[in-house]
Design an enzyme around this catalytic site. Structure first.
Site, PDB file in Angstrom:
ATOM      1  N   LYS A   1      32.382 -49.259  28.279  1.00 15.13           N
ATOM      2  CA  LYS A   1      31.635 -50.289  27.545  1.00 15.13           C
ATOM      3  C   LYS A   1      30.560 -49.656  26.654  1.00 15.13           C
ATOM      4  O   LYS A   1      30.261 -50.174  25.578  1.00 15.13           O
ATOM      5  CB  LYS A   1      31.011 -51.275  28.527  1.00 15.13           C
ATOM      6  CG  LYS A   1      32.013 -52.061  29.381  1.00 15.13           C
ATOM      7  CD  LYS A   1      32.861 -53.023  28.546  1.00 15.13           C
ATOM      8  CE  LYS A   1      34.218 -52.543  28.177  1.00 15.13           C
ATOM      9  NZ  LYS A   1      35.016 -53.530  27.395  1.00 15.13           N
TER      10      LYS A   1
ATOM     11  N   TYR B   1      34.113 -47.872  34.103  1.00 12.07           N
ATOM     12  CA  TYR B   1      34.080 -49.108  33.316  1.00 12.07           C
ATOM     13  C   TYR B   1      32.785 -49.226  32.503  1.00 12.07           C
ATOM     14  O   TYR B   1      32.854 -49.476  31.283  1.00 12.07           O
ATOM     15  CB  TYR B   1      34.256 -50.335  34.220  1.00 12.07           C
ATOM     16  CG  TYR B   1      34.228 -51.631  33.451  1.00 12.07           C
ATOM     17  CD1 TYR B   1      35.311 -52.016  32.663  1.00 12.07           C
ATOM     18  CD2 TYR B   1      33.117 -52.472  33.494  1.00 12.07           C
ATOM     19  CE1 TYR B   1      35.291 -53.206  31.950  1.00 12.07           C
ATOM     20  CE2 TYR B   1      33.083 -53.658  32.775  1.00 12.07           C
ATOM     21  CZ  TYR B   1      34.168 -54.022  32.010  1.00 12.07           C
ATOM     22  OH  TYR B   1      34.127 -55.191  31.283  1.00 12.07           O
TER      23      TYR B   1
END
Length: 346
Positions: A210, A206
């Site tokens: 980003k 994750y």
């Protein structure tokens, strides 16, 4: 810039400003991932500004319909529309873009909020690791396919449309290994089962996605001619109550529960930064062009992005991205040729 726990805690404990408000009469706003969490709360704020159209782009029809009804009940805004899109399916993204070409008309604000956070390796029907496709392939695909509508809006209405990509301060916490820095097929490597077989790799997935949100925004901005009045930005909404951490197990669940109680913003508070990035600086929106927004101001991105190696990754991953997406939809090549510069000075 490096991640600082001290700054993180200070920011999370600071009283947040009220939501930014402007008049959106006659304008069109699209919020992707709008049926829950940050996306729904941002949609409520946009609804209070009287947009001509507010499109809630959601994956699930029943949840999307419920969100439209809830928004109407809580705001009184009756013009919200549900459009279906599944970022885990390229064909769904293409169908959304097809519909926008037919029915969408102008497009003033595109908020790309939908994301997947997972520790488990899985692939989509298109063969890509799920979170990479949703966060880093379909998100750019949608932005590029809708770019012509935004350019046309700018030309016909003398406005400055904005693309807002929700990133995270978690992008400061990851770096790229030397082999990855030199990999000419970086995105394909990151998606491969062989690369992702380590649990550590998926724990960092994750934050890594980003980071690539930031790369995409900066790469797209670098290729948008200065004469094109489109502002593309990324932002950190802060640490909020979120379903993204639902896969946590064991002691991590207790730790996250405690952190939420002590530091987390509500989703409504977190959504204010999305809205701020989409509507602030009306007098000079170029202030936000290509920038990363944190705590209601432009902030320097991570050192991983700013190093010479990071700049090279940003540009090589852009080239790979465009090749991948052009194979998915030939319109991507047309958009790049017509609206963007193919090469930039490194």
């Amino acid at each position: 810039m490096k991640f600082s726990y001290g700054s993180f805690i200070t920011q999370q404990r600071r009283r947040q400003p009220p939501v930014a408000k402007v008049d959106l009469t006659g304008k069109t706003v699209v919020v992707v991932g709008a049926n829950t969490g940050l996306g729904f709360e941002a949609s409520k704020h946009f609804a209070s500004m009287n947009p001509g159209r507010l499109i809630l782009a959601c994956r699930n029809e029943s949840k999307g319909k419920a969100a439209v009804e809830k928004l109407k009940a809580e705001t009184g805004y009756s013009k919200a529309e549900l459009w279906l899109i599944d970022l885990g399916d390229f064909s769904s993204v293409k169908q959304f873009a097809d519909r926008y070409e037919r029915e969408g008309g102008r497009l003033d604000i595109l908020v790309e909020n939908a994301a997947v956070g997972t520790f488990t390796y899985s692939t989509t029907k298109d063969g890509w690791e799920t979170s990479l496709q949703v966060n880093n392939l379909s998100t750019p695909l949608l932005a590029l396919l809708l770019l012509p509508a935004m350019v046309k809006t700018a030309q016909e209405h003398s406005t400055v449309p904005r693309i807002v990509v929700v990133s995270s301060d978690m992008h400061y916490t990851v770096s790229l290994s030397k082999p990855l820095l030199k990999d000419p097929h970086l995105l394909k490597t990151l998606s491969s089962a062989e690369y992702c077989k380590s649990s550590k790799i998926m724990r960092e997935r994750y934050p890594l996605t980003k980071l690539f949100n930031v790369f995409f925004v900066r790469a797209l901005n670098a290729r948008l001619p200065s004469s094109t009045p489109i502002v593309v930005s990324s932002l950190n909404p802060g640490y909020c109550y979120s379903e993204l951490r639902r896969e946590l197990t064991g002691p991590l669940v207790a730790a996250d529960w405690l952190m939420e109680k002590l530091l987390a913003f509500s989703t409504e508070v977190g959504s204010r930064s999305i809205v701020w990035t989409a509507v602030s600086h009306q007098e000079d929106p170029q202030v936000l062009r290509g920038e990363y927004v944190n705590d209601y101001k432009v902030q320097e991105v991570s050192d991983t992005v700013l190093t010479p190696e990071g700049v090279k990754v940003q540009n090589s991953s852009w080239d790979e991205l465009i090749q991948i997406l052009s194979d998915v939809d030939p319109r991507v090549t047309q958009v790049v040729d017509q609206y963007l510069s193919r090469s930039i000075d490194l």
